[in-house]
Design an enzyme around this catalytic site. Structure first.
Site, mmCIF file in Angstrom:
data_model
loop_
_atom_site.group_PDB
_atom_site.id
_atom_site.type_symbol
_atom_site.label_atom_id
_atom_site.label_comp_id
_atom_site.label_asym_id
_atom_site.label_seq_id
_atom_site.Cartn_x
_atom_site.Cartn_y
_atom_site.Cartn_z
ATOM 1 N N SER A 196 0.857 -1.190 0.000
ATOM 2 C CA SER A 196 0.000 0.000 0.000
ATOM 3 C C SER A 196 0.891 1.236 0.000
ATOM 4 O O SER A 196 2.046 1.183 0.456
ATOM 5 C CB SER A 196 -0.854 0.004 1.267
ATOM 6 N N TYR A 253 -1.825 -0.374 10.789
ATOM 7 C CA TYR A 253 -1.970 -0.726 9.360
ATOM 8 C C TYR A 253 -0.745 -0.267 8.572
ATOM 9 O O TYR A 253 -0.159 -1.045 7.819
ATOM 10 C CB TYR A 253 -3.244 -0.106 8.790
HETATM 11 N N1 LIG Z 1 -8.797 -0.851 -0.777
HETATM 12 C C1 LIG Z 1 -7.758 -0.018 -0.711
HETATM 13 O O1 LIG Z 1 -7.916 1.222 -0.736
HETATM 14 C C2 LIG Z 1 -6.365 -0.574 -0.616
HETATM 15 C C3 LIG Z 1 -5.294 0.308 -0.787
HETATM 16 C C4 LIG Z 1 -4.000 -0.174 -0.702
HETATM 17 C C5 LIG Z 1 -3.780 -1.508 -0.442
HETATM 18 N N2 LIG Z 1 -4.832 -2.344 -0.264
HETATM 19 C C6 LIG Z 1 -4.547 -3.752 0.046
HETATM 20 O O2 LIG Z 1 -5.176 -4.576 -0.913
HETATM 21 C C7 LIG Z 1 -5.380 -5.871 -0.351
HETATM 22 C C8 LIG Z 1 -6.803 -6.334 -0.662
HETATM 23 O O3 LIG Z 1 -7.718 -5.483 0.009
HETATM 24 P P1 LIG Z 1 -9.138 -5.056 -0.585
HETATM 25 O O4 LIG Z 1 -9.139 -3.591 -0.642
HETATM 26 O O5 LIG Z 1 -9.461 -5.834 -1.785
HETATM 27 O O6 LIG Z 1 -10.067 -5.456 0.667
HETATM 28 P P2 LIG Z 1 -11.355 -6.376 0.814
HETATM 29 O O7 LIG Z 1 -12.315 -6.111 -0.281
HETATM 30 O O8 LIG Z 1 -11.787 -6.214 2.225
HETATM 31 O O9 LIG Z 1 -10.769 -7.860 0.602
HETATM 32 C C9 LIG Z 1 -9.900 -8.419 1.552
HETATM 33 C C10 LIG Z 1 -9.690 -9.870 1.211
HETATM 34 O O10 LIG Z 1 -8.809 -10.443 2.203
HETATM 35 C C11 LIG Z 1 -9.378 -11.661 2.647
HETATM 36 N N3 LIG Z 1 -9.004 -11.964 4.033
HETATM 37 C C12 LIG Z 1 -9.074 -11.144 5.116
HETATM 38 N N4 LIG Z 1 -8.679 -11.809 6.219
HETATM 39 C C13 LIG Z 1 -8.347 -13.063 5.820
HETATM 40 C C14 LIG Z 1 -7.871 -14.213 6.495
HETATM 41 N N5 LIG Z 1 -7.656 -14.218 7.834
HETATM 42 N N6 LIG Z 1 -7.642 -15.341 5.788
HETATM 43 C C15 LIG Z 1 -7.861 -15.345 4.444
HETATM 44 N N7 LIG Z 1 -8.286 -14.291 3.751
HETATM 45 C C16 LIG Z 1 -8.542 -13.158 4.426
HETATM 46 C C17 LIG Z 1 -10.882 -11.449 2.538
HETATM 47 O O11 LIG Z 1 -11.543 -12.708 2.382
HETATM 48 P P3 LIG Z 1 -12.432 -13.436 3.505
HETATM 49 O O12 LIG Z 1 -13.081 -12.379 4.337
HETATM 50 O O13 LIG Z 1 -13.377 -14.250 2.675
HETATM 51 O O14 LIG Z 1 -11.472 -14.273 4.262
HETATM 52 C C18 LIG Z 1 -10.977 -10.670 1.224
HETATM 53 O O15 LIG Z 1 -11.001 -11.542 0.138
HETATM 54 C C19 LIG Z 1 -5.057 -5.746 1.138
HETATM 55 O O16 LIG Z 1 -3.764 -6.254 1.387
HETATM 56 C C20 LIG Z 1 -5.088 -4.246 1.369
HETATM 57 O O17 LIG Z 1 -4.278 -3.859 2.454
HETATM 58 C C21 LIG Z 1 -6.120 -1.916 -0.361
#
Ligand SMILES: NC(=O)c1ccc[n+]([C@@H]2O[C@H](COP(=O)([O-])OP(=O)(O)OC[C@H]3O[C@@H](n4cnc5c(N)ncnc54)[C@H](OP(=O)(O)O)[C@@H]3O)[C@@H](O)[C@H]2O)c1
Length: 229
Positions: free
Chosen positions: A133, A146
């Site tokens: 991120s 975070y």
């Molecule tokens: N959205 C943003 O603005 C943003 C910005 C920068 C970086 N990121 C990064 O992008 C990545 C994906 O995030 P996202 O934005 O797509 O969020 P999201 O829509 O909340 O998706 C998060 C994913 O992680 C999985 N997950 C969470 N805890 C888990 C566990 N204990 N075991 C297995 N799977 C788990 C969830 O699946 P289940 O709940 O089904 O387990 C879900 O598929 C993250 O690393 C986040 O830090 C996001």
């Protein structure tokens, strides 16, 4: 020639789901997350598109469960994507919230990568992409845990990249800014944010580079800042 395999963690929704779908054009997918129903819907969509997807219902913060579930998987591309975020001032953050972020965003990198990397090194072929991120190099109120986990992602990724590059295994980190997903609660107009598909395209770009090229760190952000911020 047999198709290669890409394993994506956090594939049930958001960036991980989009990435699994994008990669399914070229790779057989192993989709990992806890939500069985969402994984099943992803697998169905990939199958309708002519691809293959195996699903693994798994809490990646459970070291033993990860070792058992991923044993024997031949993986060519690993996308360490799963992550959680609770943005709160440090004094309001609970112990459970702290540990959950450290476990999923950082410790699980050890569990999952440790399970799949030896095979890549042995076959002298593989790619590990971790979704970090911009919080991995920025500071902001509410990010004490975070942002720290995402700083750690950068340290992990860059050291690992140097350790395995001579084994023909490439390691990279993608550092998105704001992406419209369910990672954190959000209200109001979100249209200024990046989309999950745009991050998926970025992962695709990285893994599609010629074998002799490694784009090892990529920052991607919305072109314009939101007006209301
Ligand atoms: N959205 C943003 O603005 C943003 C910005 C920068 C970086 N990121 C990064 O992008 C990545 C994906 O995030 P996202 O934005 O797509 O969020 P999201 O829509 O909340 O998706 C998060 C994913 O992680 C999985 N997950 C969470 N805890 C888990 C566990 N204990 N075991 C297995 N799977 C788990 C969830 O699946 P289940 O709940 O089904 O387990 C879900 O598929 C993250 O690393 C986040 O830090 C996001």
């Amino acid at each position: 020639m047999a198709r290669e395999t890409a394993l994506v963690t956090g594939a049930s929704r958001g960036i991980g789901r989009a990435t699994a779908l994008r990669l399914s054009a070229e790779y057989d997918i192993v989709a990992v997350a806890r939500n069985e129903g969402e994984l099943a819907s992803l697998a169905k969509e990939i199958s309708i598109g002519g691809g293959k997807c195996k699903t693994i219902v798994l809490d990646i913060a459970d070291e033993q469960a990860v070792a058992t579930a991923l044993r024997g998987i031949k993986c060519d591309v690993l996308v360490n994507n799963a992550g959680v975020a609770t943005m709160k001032p440090f004094l309001e953050l609970t112990s459970a919230e702290w540990h959950r972020m450290v476990d999923v965003n950082f410790n699980a990198l050890f569990y999952v990568t440790r399970a799949l990397l030896p095979g890549m090194v042995e076959r002298r072929h593989g790619f590990v992409v971790t979704i970090g991120s911009l919080a991995g190099r920025n500071s902001f109120v509410g990010g004490s845990c975070y942002a720290a986990t995402k700083h750690a992602v950068n340290g992990f990724t860059e050291c690992l990249m140097l350790e395995v590059r001579d084994s023909n295994v490439r390691v990279a980190v993608v550092m998105p800014g704001s992406v419209e997903t369910h990672l954190t609660p959000s209200a109001g107009d979100q249209s200024w944010k990046l989309t999950s598909n745009q991050i998926a395209d970025t992962v695709w770009y990285l893994v599609s580079q010629p074998d002799s090229v490694l784009v090892s760190r990529l920052e991607i952000r919305p072109a314009k800042a939101p007006k209301h911020r």
